[in-house]
Design an enzyme around this catalytic site. Structure first.
Site, PDB file in Angstrom:
ATOM      1  N   LYS A  53       0.904  -1.059  -0.110  1.00  0.00           N
ATOM      2  CA  LYS A  53      -0.175   0.066   0.003  1.00  0.00           C
ATOM      3  C   LYS A  53       0.669   1.141  -0.086  1.00  0.00           C
ATOM      4  CE  LYS A  53      -3.502   2.427   2.803  1.00  0.00           C
ATOM      5  NZ  LYS A  53      -4.410   2.185   4.275  1.00  0.00           N
ATOM      6  N   ASP A  71     -12.625   3.101  11.711  1.00  0.00           N
ATOM      7  CA  ASP A  71     -13.092   2.921  10.322  1.00  0.00           C
ATOM      8  C   ASP A  71     -13.790   1.557   9.895  1.00  0.00           C
ATOM      9  OD1 ASP A  71     -13.360   4.333   7.962  1.00  0.00           O
ATOM     10  OD2 ASP A  71     -11.337   4.014   7.253  1.00  0.00           O
TER      11      ASP A  71
END
Length: 261
Positions: free
Chosen positions: A31, A129
Site C-alpha cells: 500500500k 473505520d
C-alpha cells in the site's frame, strides 16, 4: 566340479536429491500512502504502531514498511479475495453472490477482531473505520480487519470517551460521535451494525443514485427493523430465499441493537 560363482548385479549410485534452500518468494500486498500533508504521515505511523503491537487471526498482518524521503509504503499479507465490498455490491454478471453462511462467517470473524481490539488489547483500541472496504478476505473467506490509520487508543480508568476530530466514513459513523466528537468503543459497534445491514441486504451504506429515502441504508431500514413480519423484506434478493429464517431473525435483532441511536 566347483560350484559356479553367481554374478552380482552392478550397483548404481543414486545421488542424493538437491534441496533448494533458497527462500521462496512470498506474495504480499503493498500500500502506497499519499505523501501530501501531515495527516497522511500520522496515519502511516499509527498503522505501523497498531499492527506491530496487535496480533489476532482476524486482523491483517503487517509484514513490514518502508519510508524513504516522502515515499511511504506498507507491506501486508496478501488477501487473495479482496475486500467484502468486492463481493457484495455491483457484481459482474455470472458472479455468484455470497451465500448466507459465508456472510455470517464474515460477520462473526469481523466481530472477533473487534472484540480483541476492545476487550483483549490493553489499553483498548477504537478501530474508527470499520466498513466493508476494510474487511479483507482470504481464499476461504476468513475476514481480517485492515487499515488502522484512524485507530485511537480507547478511554482508560474513569474516562468514558476520548475527544477527537470526527473521522471515519460517512454512512458508517455513529451519530453521537459525528455530533459531539466523543469517541467510545460503542462507536465501532454502530459501524459493525451498518456492516451487518450491508451483509443482510446487499445494499451499500450510502447509495446516492437511489431515490430519496433509500440513499441512507440505516434510515431506509428503520421501518423494517420495527416489524418482525417485514424482516424478510430486508434480505438481499440475490440470495433467492436461501437462508434459515431463525438465523435471519437473530442477525436482524443484533443489527438493530448495534445501530440504536
Amino acid at each position: 566340479m566347483p560350484a559356479p560363482i553367481p554374478h552380482s548385479s552392478p550397483q548404481l549410485e543414486v545421488p542424493p536429491p538437491i534441496l533448494d534452500t533458497s527462500p521462496q518468494p512470498e506474495v504480499v500486498a503493498i500500500k502506497q500512502l499519499n505523501h501530501d500533508g501531515l495527516q497522511g504521515f500520522q496515519e502511516f505511523i499509527v498503522d505501523v504502531l497498531m499492527l506491530s503491537l496487535l496480533h489476532h487471526s482476524n486482523l491483517v498482518t503487517l509484514i513490514g514498511y518502508c519510508t524513504d524521503g516522502d515515499q511511504r509504503l506498507l507491506v501486508y499479507e496478501y488477501m487473495s479475495m479482496g475486500s467484502l465490498e468486492d463481493h457484495l455490491f455491483d457484481l459482474d454478471p455470472g458472479k455468484d453472490p455470497l451465500s448466507w453462511s459465508t456472510r455470517i462467517k464474515i460477520a462473526v470473524g469481523a466481530a472477533r477482531g473487534l472484540e480483541y481490539l476492545h476487550n483483549k488489547a490493553n489499553p483498548p483500541v477504537i478501530y474508527r473505520d470499520l466498513k466493508s472496504a476494510n474487511i479483507l478476505l482470504d481464499n476461504d473467506y476468513n475476514p481480517k480487519l485492515s487499515d488502522f490509520g484512524l485507530a485511537k487508543l480507547g478511554p482508560v480508568g474513569d474516562h468514558t470517551h476520548v475527544s477527537t476530530r470526527v473521522m471515519g466514513t460517512y454512512g458508517y459513523c455513529a451519530p453521537e460521535y459525528a455530533m459531539s466528537g466523543k469517541l467510545t468503543l460503542k462507536s465501532d459497534i454502530y459501524s459493525f451494525g451498518v456492516v451487518l445491514l450491508e451483509l443482510i441486504t446487499g445494499r451499500r451504506a450510502i447509495n446516492t443514485p437511489k431515490k430519496p429515502g433509500e440513499q441512507n441504508l440505516v434510515t431506509w431500514s428503520r421501518s423494517f427493523l420495527k416489524d418482525r413480519r417485514k424482516f424478510v423484506q430486508l434480505v438481499d434478493p440475490l440470495l433467492q430465499g436461501r437462508f434459515p429464517l431463525r438465523c435471519l431473525h437473530h442477525a436482524i435483532v443484533i443489527t438493530a441493537m448495534c445501530i440504536q441511536e
